[in-house]
Design an enzyme around this catalytic site. Structure first.
Site, PDB file in Angstrom:
ATOM      1  N   SER A   1      36.735  23.113 102.251  1.00 28.44           N
ATOM      2  CA  SER A   1      37.212  23.741 103.412  1.00 28.44           C
ATOM      3  C   SER A   1      36.580  25.300 103.560  1.00 28.44           C
ATOM      4  O   SER A   1      36.644  25.793 104.658  1.00 28.44           O
ATOM      5  CB  SER A   1      38.849  23.852 103.436  1.00 28.44           C
TER       6      SER A   1
ATOM      7  N   HIS B   1      39.480  30.099 101.667  1.00 25.18           N
ATOM      8  CA  HIS B   1      39.054  30.170 103.285  1.00 25.18           C
ATOM      9  C   HIS B   1      38.614  31.710 103.496  1.00 25.18           C
ATOM     10  O   HIS B   1      37.723  31.658 104.608  1.00 25.18           O
ATOM     11  CB  HIS B   1      40.404  29.795 103.978  1.00 25.18           C
TER      12      HIS B   1
END
Length: 159
Positions: free
Chosen positions: A23, A75
Site C-alpha cells: 500500500s 503510507h
C-alpha cells in the site's frame, strides 16, 4: 523511518510494529498522479469534490480511521517518496543502479534473516568480528566494547 524513531527519538513502541504490504507504493503512485494531473477532482461519497492534490492525505486519514492497524508511517513514507519522484528530486535511476540497489537489498535481507535465526541458510556462515584472544574493555551502560591491540601497553591504566 522506524529506525530513526527508535534510535534517535527513543520511541521503543516502534520496535514491536510490523508492517507488510504494497500500500505504501500505491500511496506513492497516487501522489505522483496527483502532482502530474492537478486539474482533476476527487469526489468523496458524492458529497464533496476536492482537488486531486489532496487525495493522498485524504486517503491517509481515511485509511487510518477505517483500518486502525494500517501503517500510518508506511503510507506517509509512500507519499513523501511520491512527492520526491514527482518533483524530480529522485532522478538518474537507470537499469544499472536499479539492479545494483536490488542486489544490495537482497544481500542485506538474507544476512538479516540469517542473523536473526528466522531462516537457517546453511550455505551462509557469519563469523564473529570479535577476536576473543585479545583483551576487551566494556563501557558500562552503553553496551559497547572496544578491543585493544595485542601489544602490551606499559604504564597505562584503563579505568
Amino acid at each position: 523511518m522506524y529506525h530513526i524513531l527508535i534510535g534517535r527519538f527513543k520511541l521503543e513502541y516502534f520496535r514491536r510494529v510490523t508492517a507488510v504490504g504494497y500500500s505504501c507504493v500505491v500511496f506513492g503512485w497516487m501522489t505522483i498522479l496527483s502532482v502530474k494531473q492537478p486539474s482533476s477532482k476527487l469526489n468523496l461519497f458524492g458529497f464533496l469534490s476536492l482537488p486531486i492534490s489532496f487525495a493522498p492525505f485524504e486517503s491517509l486519514i481515511f485509511t487510518s480511521i477505517i483500518v486502525p492497524q494500517a501503517s500510518f508511517l508506511g503510507h506517509l513514507s509512500g507519499i513523501v517518496v511520491g512527492y520526491a519522484i514527482a518533483w524530480g528530486l529522485i532522478h538518474g535511476m537507470n537499469n544499472f543502479w536499479a539492479i545494483s540497489m536490488l542486489g544490495w537489498i537482497v544481500l542485506f535481507s538474507v544476512i538479516s534473516l540469517k542473523r536473526s535465526g528466522a531462516y537457517g541458510f546453511d550455505f551462509i556462515e557469519i563469523e564473529s568480528v570479535m577476536d576473543t584472544s585479545l583483551p576487551s574493555v566494556r563501557f558500562p551502560g552503553t553496551g559497547r566494547t572496544m578491543q585493544m591491540s595485542s601489544l602490551p601497553v606499559e604504564g597505562v591504566e584503563i579505568v
